[in-house]
Design a protein around this motif. Sequence first.
Motif, PDB file in Angstrom:
ATOM      1  N   SER A  99      -3.006 -19.523 -15.325  1.00  0.00           N
ATOM      2  CA  SER A  99      -2.767 -18.524 -16.365  1.00  0.00           C
ATOM      3  C   SER A  99      -2.492 -19.187 -17.709  1.00  0.00           C
ATOM      4  O   SER A  99      -2.966 -18.713 -18.756  1.00  0.00           O
ATOM      5  CB  SER A  99      -1.608 -17.596 -15.971  1.00  0.00           C
ATOM      6  OG  SER A  99      -0.444 -18.349 -15.660  1.00  0.00           O
ATOM      7  N   ASP A 132      -4.401 -13.890 -13.262  1.00  0.00           N
ATOM      8  CA  ASP A 132      -5.374 -12.821 -13.452  1.00  0.00           C
ATOM      9  C   ASP A 132      -5.500 -11.995 -12.181  1.00  0.00           C
ATOM     10  O   ASP A 132      -5.234 -12.480 -11.072  1.00  0.00           O
ATOM     11  CB  ASP A 132      -6.744 -13.406 -13.793  1.00  0.00           C
ATOM     12  CG  ASP A 132      -6.846 -13.863 -15.241  1.00  0.00           C
ATOM     13  OD1 ASP A 132      -5.842 -13.772 -15.962  1.00  0.00           O
ATOM     14  OD2 ASP A 132      -7.941 -14.311 -15.633  1.00  0.00           O
ATOM     15  N   HIS A 138      -2.538 -12.146 -19.316  1.00  0.00           N
ATOM     16  CA  HIS A 138      -3.395 -12.151 -18.132  1.00  0.00           C
ATOM     17  C   HIS A 138      -4.479 -11.081 -18.248  1.00  0.00           C
ATOM     18  O   HIS A 138      -4.386 -10.147 -19.040  1.00  0.00           O
ATOM     19  CB  HIS A 138      -2.569 -11.973 -16.858  1.00  0.00           C
ATOM     20  CG  HIS A 138      -2.170 -10.568 -16.530  1.00  0.00           C
ATOM     21  ND1 HIS A 138      -1.244  -9.853 -17.244  1.00  0.00           N
ATOM     22  CD2 HIS A 138      -2.590  -9.732 -15.537  1.00  0.00           C
ATOM     23  CE1 HIS A 138      -1.090  -8.664 -16.715  1.00  0.00           C
ATOM     24  NE2 HIS A 138      -1.901  -8.554 -15.691  1.00  0.00           N
ATOM     25  N   ARG A 139      -5.544 -11.243 -17.449  1.00  0.00           N
ATOM     26  CA  ARG A 139      -6.737 -10.414 -17.586  1.00  0.00           C
ATOM     27  C   ARG A 139      -7.099  -9.754 -16.258  1.00  0.00           C
ATOM     28  O   ARG A 139      -6.693 -10.195 -15.189  1.00  0.00           O
ATOM     29  CB  ARG A 139      -7.909 -11.259 -18.074  1.00  0.00           C
ATOM     30  CG  ARG A 139      -7.670 -11.959 -19.405  1.00  0.00           C
ATOM     31  CD  ARG A 139      -8.726 -13.010 -19.664  1.00  0.00           C
ATOM     32  NE  ARG A 139      -8.746 -14.006 -18.602  1.00  0.00           N
ATOM     33  CZ  ARG A 139      -9.724 -14.898 -18.434  1.00  0.00           C
ATOM     34  NH1 ARG A 139     -10.761 -14.914 -19.248  1.00  0.00           N
ATOM     35  NH2 ARG A 139      -9.668 -15.765 -17.446  1.00  0.00           N
TER      36      ARG A 139
END
Length: 406
Positions: free
Chosen positions: A196, A257, A338-339
């Motif tokens: 991350s 993520d 984060h994604r």
Amino acid sequence: MSDLSGPLAGANAVGSLAGDDAVVVVHAGEEPPDRWVASLFLAGPTPRSAEVASWRPDALSAIRERWSGPGTLVVFVPEPRSGAPWPEYEHQRTWELRWGDRADQVVFWIPRGPGMPALTTNDEFGRWKDSGRVVLGTPPDAESVRYQRGYAADQRIPVASTLTGTIDLALARLGSGALRTGGERHVPLLVWRTPSFQNWLARQTAAGNELLAGRLEWTFRVGDDLERVFLWAFHAHVRVAAEDRVKTNEVVLARPDIATVVAHRPAAEVADTEVVLVREFRSPAGFVLELPGGSSEGDEPMREVAAVELGEETGLTIAPERLRAHHVRPLAATFSAHRQHLFSVELTEDELAAVRAVTGPLGETGSSERTYPRVMRFGDLLAGGEVDWTTLGALAEVLLSGRDSS
């Protein structure tokens, strides 16, 4: 901060390790080199009189003998170089907090006793004990260290009863380190090593931005020994290339993520499309409806993570190759780095019926996760307030745009 009452005699002050490029000692008030692969801060009591010898020369000898990393190990010593005066008190305090906050490991050796009461050491231990960067050593005859050892046992802080054993614990945690320069030195290894953080840094670098400085504010760690960082907060000082300025007033928050799946059965009208959600209790909000998904602590492809999470949370067994990849986007760009890796799959009537038949709870075995699958009509989700904006956005990405970025 060291326990100081006045200058130490030269014979008891810590000497340097001049000529040893692998280990660089940085004394009180001195600036460290502009790059290193690992760093240690030697915390603990400093003698209050010339009659009591410092323990730090022995610690430095042990470090020099044992360090075998591929680059420079910096050791911060909160005592002046041999023959040098002590820095002014406030400078000393600022120096100690600055580099103790940023060191990869803080080595606490607490031989508390006559001549070394370790009063300020108590405050240092309180500041850093929950950081995930501490090892603790106390000799068997040390006075009043029961609290520190008890807390260390509760919080999985590694503990030793000899100075060399304490050094070994710290060096084992460093491993071979990782090269960092400039502001990167302010990122301790336990966060530097997380995907991350590396994802966040790579995006900054790609934009031409530069990490100038920072401070790790907090970590939330998981695992039997609290060895894995799940969530972290870093106060970053970033040079913004596009604006030619330095931004210093925000904290970067991130976790691994996540991979999520929009599992749906298309209909003639988009509003009539049925989608699979899961109902789950989330401490910040209570029960919520969300897309099935989750993260991984390893390096598995996100498509495979998505398929596994879909199976665990809904009971659907879907081959990874059936999943269609969509865009990767932040979930809340002003809050966390984060994604979400978004995937979708079109379900058959039989698969949809199988989800409806699940009474739950499902979830990852052995964890606190409990999920209850639900089949919902997209139009009802738009009209009601049962899902958050992030979930609605992901549904719109799949059901309205149909774009594929794989």
